[in-house]
Design a protein around this motif. Structure first.
Motif, PDB file in Angstrom:
ATOM      1  N   THR A 172       0.560  -1.151   0.159  1.00  0.00           N
ATOM      2  CA  THR A 172      -0.211   0.200  -0.425  1.00  0.00           C
ATOM      3  C   THR A 172       0.762   1.050  -0.378  1.00  0.00           C
ATOM      4  O   THR A 172       1.958   1.237   0.676  1.00  0.00           O
ATOM      5  N   VAL A 225     -20.781   1.690   7.640  1.00  0.00           N
ATOM      6  CA  VAL A 225     -20.615   1.868   9.583  1.00  0.00           C
ATOM      7  C   VAL A 225     -22.115   1.814  10.223  1.00  0.00           C
ATOM      8  O   VAL A 225     -22.147   2.827   9.843  1.00  0.00           O
ATOM      9  N   LEU A 231      -9.061  -0.806  -3.953  1.00  0.00           N
ATOM     10  CA  LEU A 231      -9.848  -1.163  -3.076  1.00  0.00           C
ATOM     11  C   LEU A 231     -10.922  -2.205  -2.605  1.00  0.00           C
ATOM     12  O   LEU A 231     -11.303  -1.585  -3.201  1.00  0.00           O
ATOM     13  N   PRO A 232     -10.743  -3.132  -1.954  1.00  0.00           N
ATOM     14  CA  PRO A 232     -11.999  -3.847  -1.495  1.00  0.00           C
ATOM     15  C   PRO A 232     -13.103  -2.703  -0.899  1.00  0.00           C
ATOM     16  O   PRO A 232     -12.522  -2.338   0.255  1.00  0.00           O
ATOM     17  N   PRO A 233     -14.661  -3.261  -0.732  1.00  0.00           N
ATOM     18  CA  PRO A 233     -15.578  -1.987  -0.605  1.00  0.00           C
ATOM     19  C   PRO A 233     -15.339  -2.028   1.481  1.00  0.00           C
ATOM     20  O   PRO A 233     -15.486  -3.362   1.290  1.00  0.00           O
ATOM     21  N   GLN A 234     -15.518  -1.347   1.633  1.00  0.00           N
ATOM     22  CA  GLN A 234     -15.821  -1.312   3.394  1.00  0.00           C
ATOM     23  C   GLN A 234     -17.070  -1.374   4.036  1.00  0.00           C
ATOM     24  O   GLN A 234     -18.466  -0.845   3.589  1.00  0.00           O
ATOM     25  N   PRO A 235     -16.864  -2.448   4.911  1.00  0.00           N
ATOM     26  CA  PRO A 235     -18.927  -2.689   5.537  1.00  0.00           C
ATOM     27  C   PRO A 235     -19.340  -1.667   5.672  1.00  0.00           C
ATOM     28  O   PRO A 235     -18.424  -0.526   6.452  1.00  0.00           O
TER      29      PRO A 235
END
Length: 158
Positions: free
Chosen positions: A54, A67, A61-65
């Motif tokens: 990085t 919040v 980047l993989p999608p963030q879950p």
């Protein structure tokens, strides 16, 4: 998935960071930037960053879950403010409100367990010769209408 100019520019910017950090030689940097400018899909760009640590372009980047955020309106204030969640308090908002109105010097707040506020209301009422009793009186009305919480942040029962 096809990419646009913004993705190509971000990829070349991140490759420039890797070049500045010394991870890429001049020839390798030029080869990768040329490939990034000519890329048509995310897969084309992804291969340019497979062997690099990085940072990577944000779109690779993989999608963030998502919040979790508590509902803004549908729950009592104690839950919205991040207070302790649990069963309702054994104390009653009706008793607290009536005590505040009938005995307007903080008795209802002593009942709910908010001792500091109760002492403040008692002192204000005492040192203003009863004029300050308007504060506990209004507080009692608010307790009856909106409810309140106990010291653990649990909502008072109806």
């Amino acid at each position: 998935m096809r990419i646009g100019t913004a993705e190509r520019e971000e990829a070349t910017r991140v490759l420039g960071q890797h070049f500045a950090d010394g991870r890429l030689s001049t020839e390798e940097y030029e080869t990768r930037v040329t490939a990034a400018v000519q890329a048509n899909t995310r897969a084309d760009l992804r291969t340019l960053f497979e062997d690099l640590p990085t940072p990577h372009p944000a779109f690779l980047l993989p999608p963030q879950p998502p919040v979790w955020a508590p509902p803004a309106v549908s729950q009592p204030p104690a839950y919205r403010q991040g207070a302790v969640v649990g069963p309702p308090s054994e104390r009653s908002k009706i008793v607290a409100g009536v005590l505040q109105i009938v005995l307007p010097f903080g008795v209802g707040r002593f009942y709910t367990g908010h001792t500091k506020m109760a002492v403040a209301q008692l002192l204000v009422t005492f040192f203003t010769f009863g004029v300050g009793a308007i504060w506990p009186f209004i507080d009692g009305i608010l307790l009856l209408v909106n409810g309140g919480t106990d010291p653990q942040g649990r909502p008072l029962r109806g």
